[in-house]
Scaffold this active site. Structure first.
Site, PDB file in Angstrom:
ATOM      1  N   GLY A  40       0.794  -1.231   0.000  1.00  0.00           N
ATOM      2  CA  GLY A  40       0.000   0.000   0.000  1.00  0.00           C
ATOM      3  C   GLY A  40       0.823   1.276   0.000  1.00  0.00           C
ATOM      4  NE  ARG A  70       4.726 -13.021  -3.324  1.00  0.00           N
ATOM      5  CZ  ARG A  70       5.204 -13.951  -2.504  1.00  0.00           C
ATOM      6  NH1 ARG A  70       4.654 -15.148  -2.467  1.00  0.00           N
ATOM      7  NH2 ARG A  70       6.227 -13.697  -1.718  1.00  0.00           N
ATOM      8  NE  ARG A  84       7.342 -12.206   3.815  1.00  0.00           N
ATOM      9  CZ  ARG A  84       6.337 -11.329   3.861  1.00  0.00           C
ATOM     10  NH1 ARG A  84       6.297 -10.317   3.027  1.00  0.00           N
ATOM     11  NH2 ARG A  84       5.375 -11.462   4.752  1.00  0.00           N
ATOM     12  CB  ILE A 110       6.859  -6.220   0.150  1.00  0.00           C
ATOM     13  CG1 ILE A 110       5.377  -5.970  -0.169  1.00  0.00           C
ATOM     14  CG2 ILE A 110       7.161  -5.782   1.581  1.00  0.00           C
ATOM     15  CD1 ILE A 110       4.413  -6.699   0.761  1.00  0.00           C
ATOM     16  CB  SER A 111      12.124  -6.614  -1.620  1.00  0.00           C
ATOM     17  OG  SER A 111      11.783  -5.341  -2.112  1.00  0.00           O
ATOM     18  N   GLY A 160       1.722 -13.276   9.550  1.00  0.00           N
ATOM     19  CA  GLY A 160       2.999 -12.903   8.930  1.00  0.00           C
ATOM     20  C   GLY A 160       2.827 -11.818   7.889  1.00  0.00           C
TER      21      GLY A 160
HETATM   22  N1  LIG Z   1       1.752 -11.963   4.471  1.00  0.00           N
HETATM   23  C1  LIG Z   1       1.832 -11.030   3.514  1.00  0.00           C
HETATM   24  N2  LIG Z   1       2.732 -10.007   3.646  1.00  0.00           N
HETATM   25  C2  LIG Z   1       2.808  -9.081   2.680  1.00  0.00           C
HETATM   26  N3  LIG Z   1       2.058  -9.071   1.531  1.00  0.00           N
HETATM   27  C3  LIG Z   1       1.169 -10.064   1.368  1.00  0.00           C
HETATM   28  C4  LIG Z   1       1.007 -11.082   2.347  1.00  0.00           C
HETATM   29  N4  LIG Z   1       0.041 -11.920   1.911  1.00  0.00           N
HETATM   30  C5  LIG Z   1      -0.392 -11.473   0.731  1.00  0.00           C
HETATM   31  N5  LIG Z   1       0.283 -10.359   0.385  1.00  0.00           N
HETATM   32  C6  LIG Z   1       0.102  -9.692  -0.921  1.00  0.00           C
HETATM   33  O1  LIG Z   1       1.247 -10.032  -1.680  1.00  0.00           O
HETATM   34  C7  LIG Z   1       1.853  -8.883  -2.241  1.00  0.00           C
HETATM   35  C8  LIG Z   1       3.361  -8.854  -1.942  1.00  0.00           C
HETATM   36  O2  LIG Z   1       4.041  -9.713  -2.757  1.00  0.00           O
HETATM   37  P1  LIG Z   1       5.627  -9.525  -2.897  1.00  0.00           P
HETATM   38  O3  LIG Z   1       6.076 -10.599  -3.810  1.00  0.00           O
HETATM   39  O4  LIG Z   1       5.926  -8.130  -3.288  1.00  0.00           O
HETATM   40  O5  LIG Z   1       6.139  -9.800  -1.415  1.00  0.00           O
HETATM   41  S1  LIG Z   1       7.627 -10.088  -0.908  1.00  0.00           S
HETATM   42  O6  LIG Z   1       8.529  -9.147  -1.601  1.00  0.00           O
HETATM   43  O7  LIG Z   1       7.960 -11.476  -1.206  1.00  0.00           O
HETATM   44  O8  LIG Z   1       7.583  -9.857   0.551  1.00  0.00           O
HETATM   45  C9  LIG Z   1       1.248  -7.684  -1.548  1.00  0.00           C
HETATM   46  O9  LIG Z   1       1.045  -6.754  -2.606  1.00  0.00           O
HETATM   47  P2  LIG Z   1       1.284  -5.175  -2.452  1.00  0.00           P
HETATM   48  O10 LIG Z   1       0.129  -4.719  -1.596  1.00  0.00           O
HETATM   49  O11 LIG Z   1       1.177  -4.684  -3.862  1.00  0.00           O
HETATM   50  O12 LIG Z   1       2.607  -4.909  -1.833  1.00  0.00           O
HETATM   51  C10 LIG Z   1      -0.022  -8.200  -0.904  1.00  0.00           C
HETATM   52  O13 LIG Z   1      -1.124  -7.886  -1.723  1.00  0.00           O
HETATM   53  N1  LIG Z   2       1.114   9.021  -4.885  1.00  0.00           N
HETATM   54  C1  LIG Z   2      -0.091   8.610  -4.535  1.00  0.00           C
HETATM   55  N2  LIG Z   2      -1.055   9.487  -4.244  1.00  0.00           N
HETATM   56  C2  LIG Z   2      -2.291   9.054  -3.882  1.00  0.00           C
HETATM   57  N3  LIG Z   2      -2.659   7.757  -3.812  1.00  0.00           N
HETATM   58  C3  LIG Z   2      -1.714   6.841  -4.098  1.00  0.00           C
HETATM   59  C4  LIG Z   2      -0.394   7.225  -4.480  1.00  0.00           C
HETATM   60  N4  LIG Z   2       0.317   6.111  -4.691  1.00  0.00           N
HETATM   61  C5  LIG Z   2      -0.520   5.086  -4.480  1.00  0.00           C
HETATM   62  N5  LIG Z   2      -1.735   5.523  -4.132  1.00  0.00           N
HETATM   63  C6  LIG Z   2      -2.907   4.673  -3.824  1.00  0.00           C
HETATM   64  O1  LIG Z   2      -2.554   3.856  -2.733  1.00  0.00           O
HETATM   65  C7  LIG Z   2      -3.018   2.540  -2.921  1.00  0.00           C
HETATM   66  C8  LIG Z   2      -1.830   1.564  -2.866  1.00  0.00           C
HETATM   67  O2  LIG Z   2      -0.995   1.797  -3.970  1.00  0.00           O
HETATM   68  P1  LIG Z   2      -0.217   0.619  -4.684  1.00  0.00           P
HETATM   69  O3  LIG Z   2       0.559   1.215  -5.796  1.00  0.00           O
HETATM   70  O4  LIG Z   2      -1.154  -0.495  -5.018  1.00  0.00           O
HETATM   71  O5  LIG Z   2       0.764   0.168  -3.506  1.00  0.00           O
HETATM   72  P2  LIG Z   2       1.680  -1.120  -3.384  1.00  0.00           P
HETATM   73  O6  LIG Z   2       1.998  -1.586  -4.775  1.00  0.00           O
HETATM   74  O7  LIG Z   2       2.900  -0.642  -2.655  1.00  0.00           O
HETATM   75  O8  LIG Z   2       0.891  -2.107  -2.590  1.00  0.00           O
HETATM   76  C9  LIG Z   2      -3.765   2.527  -4.251  1.00  0.00           C
HETATM   77  O9  LIG Z   2      -5.134   2.658  -3.993  1.00  0.00           O
HETATM   78  C10 LIG Z   2      -3.218   3.733  -4.978  1.00  0.00           C
HETATM   79  O10 LIG Z   2      -4.155   4.289  -5.856  1.00  0.00           O
END
Ligand SMILES: Nc1ncnc2c1ncn2[C@@H]1O[C@H](COP(=O)(O)OS(=O)(=O)O)[C@@H](OP(=O)(O)O)[C@H]1O
Ligand SMILES: Nc1ncnc2c1ncn2[C@@H]1O[C@H](COP(=O)(O)OP(=O)(O)O)[C@@H](O)[C@H]1O
Length: 207
Positions: A40, A70, A84, A110-111, A160
Site C-alpha cells: 500500500g 506470484r 520471500r 515489498i522485498s 505474517g
Molecule cells: N503476508 C503477507 N505479507 C505481505 N504481503 C502479502 C502477504 N500476503 C499477501 N500479500 C500480498 O502479496 C503482495 C506482496 O508480494 P511480494 O512478492 O511483493 O512480497 S515479498 O517481496 O515477497 O515480501 C502484496 O502486494 P502489495 O500490496 O502490492 O505490496 C499483498 O497484496
Molecule cells: N502518490 C499517490 N497518491 C495518492 N494515492 C496513491 C499514491 N500512490 C498510491 N496511491 C494509492 O494507494 C493505494 C496503494 O498503492 P499501490 O501502488 O497499489 O501500492 P503497493 O503496490 O505498494 O501495494 C492505491 O489505492 C493507490 O491508488
C-alpha cells in the site's frame, strides 16, 4: 559471490551482439529500478506511472510486479522468510536479464528483508541497481488498504503480514527515497518525475 550452482561441466556462452550493442539500438542504458516498501506504499503506482513517463520519452521499460509474478513464475512460493528470499532472488535474476537486454526494468516488490535486497544488488553491477524506498508511514498504508489485507491481518486472519506481524527493514543506503512532503504524498506523476530526473542525471536515458 559464486555464480556456480549445482550443475557441473557448464560453460558461459558469449554472443556477437552484446549489451552495448542493444543499448545503442535503444538509446538508453539497461538498469534495474528496485522499488521497495510496505504493502500500500505505492510501489505499483510508481512503477506504472514511471513506465508511462519513460514510454512517452521513447524509452523501453518493463514492470516486474511482485503480485503479478506470484501468479506465474513465483506461484509456488508463500510468505515465509525463505520463500520471500527465493521470490526476491528469482525476480532479481529476471531483472538482471532485462537490464542485460538493455531495458529499464522496474521491479516493485515489498522485498522486506535487507539481506535479500542486498543479494540482488550483489548479483549485478552495483551502478545498474537503483533502490527506491517508498518511505510511507504504516498508518497511511493501512488507511489506504486497497485490498483489505491490513484489516484481515489486524483481525489475525492473515499471519505474517509485513508491517503487522512480520518485519519491514528499511534500506540503509538506497539511491532514492520517496516520502511525504508536509504530510502529503506526492502525486504519482510527481513521484515518477523524481525517478526520471534521477535516471536522466545518471545518464541511463542515453546510450
Ligand atoms: N503476508 C503477507 N505479507 C505481505 N504481503 C502479502 C502477504 N500476503 C499477501 N500479500 C500480498 O502479496 C503482495 C506482496 O508480494 P511480494 O512478492 O511483493 O512480497 S515479498 O517481496 O515477497 O515480501 C502484496 O502486494 P502489495 O500490496 O502490492 O505490496 C499483498 O497484496
Ligand atoms: N502518490 C499517490 N497518491 C495518492 N494515492 C496513491 C499514491 N500512490 C498510491 N496511491 C494509492 O494507494 C493505494 C496503494 O498503492 P499501490 O501502488 O497499489 O501500492 P503497493 O503496490 O505498494 O501495494 C492505491 O489505492 C493507490 O491508488
Amino acid at each position: 559471490m559464486s555464480t556456480l550452482g549445482n550443475s557441473t561441466n557448464i560453460f558461459w556462452q558469449e554472443c556477437q551482439v552484446g549489451k552495448i550493442d542493444r543499448q545503442k539500438l535503444l538509446n538508453q542504458k539497461g538498469c534495474v529500478v528496485w522499488i521497495t516498501g510496505l504493502s500500500g506504499s505505492g510501489k505499483s503506482t510508481l512503477a506504472c506511472s514511471l513506465s508511462k513517463e519513460l514510454h512517452s520519452r521513447g524509452k523501453l521499460s518493463y514492470v516486474l510486479d511482485g503480485d503479478n509474478l506470484r501468479h506465474g513464475l513465483n506461484k509456488d512460493l508463500c510468505f515465509k522468510p525463505e520463500d520471500r528470499a527465493e521470490n526476491i532472488r528469482r525476480t532479481g535474476e529476471v531483472a538482471k536479464l532485462f537490464a542485460d537486454a538493455g531495458l529499464i526494468c522496474l521491479a516493485s516488490l515489498i522485498s522486506p528483508y535487507r539481506k535479500d535486497r542486498d543479494m540482488c544488488r550483489a548479483m549485478m553491477n552495483d551502478s545498474n541497481f537503483i533502490e527506491v524506498f517508498m518511505n510511507m508511514p504504516l498508518e497511511l498504508c493501512e488507511e489506504r488498504d486497497p485490498k483489505g489485507l491490513y484489516k484481515l491481518a489486524r483481525a489475525g486472519k492473515i499471519k505474517g503480514f509485513t508491517g503487522i506481524d512480520d518485519p519491514y527493514e528499511p534500506p540503509l543506503n538506497c539511491e532514492m527515497e520517496i516520502k511525504q512532503i508536509d504530510g502529503v504524498c506526492p502525486a504519482p506523476i510527481a513521484m515518477a518525475g523524481q525517478v526520471v530526473s534521477y535516471l536522466k542525471g545518471r545518464g541511463f536515458l542515453e546510450s
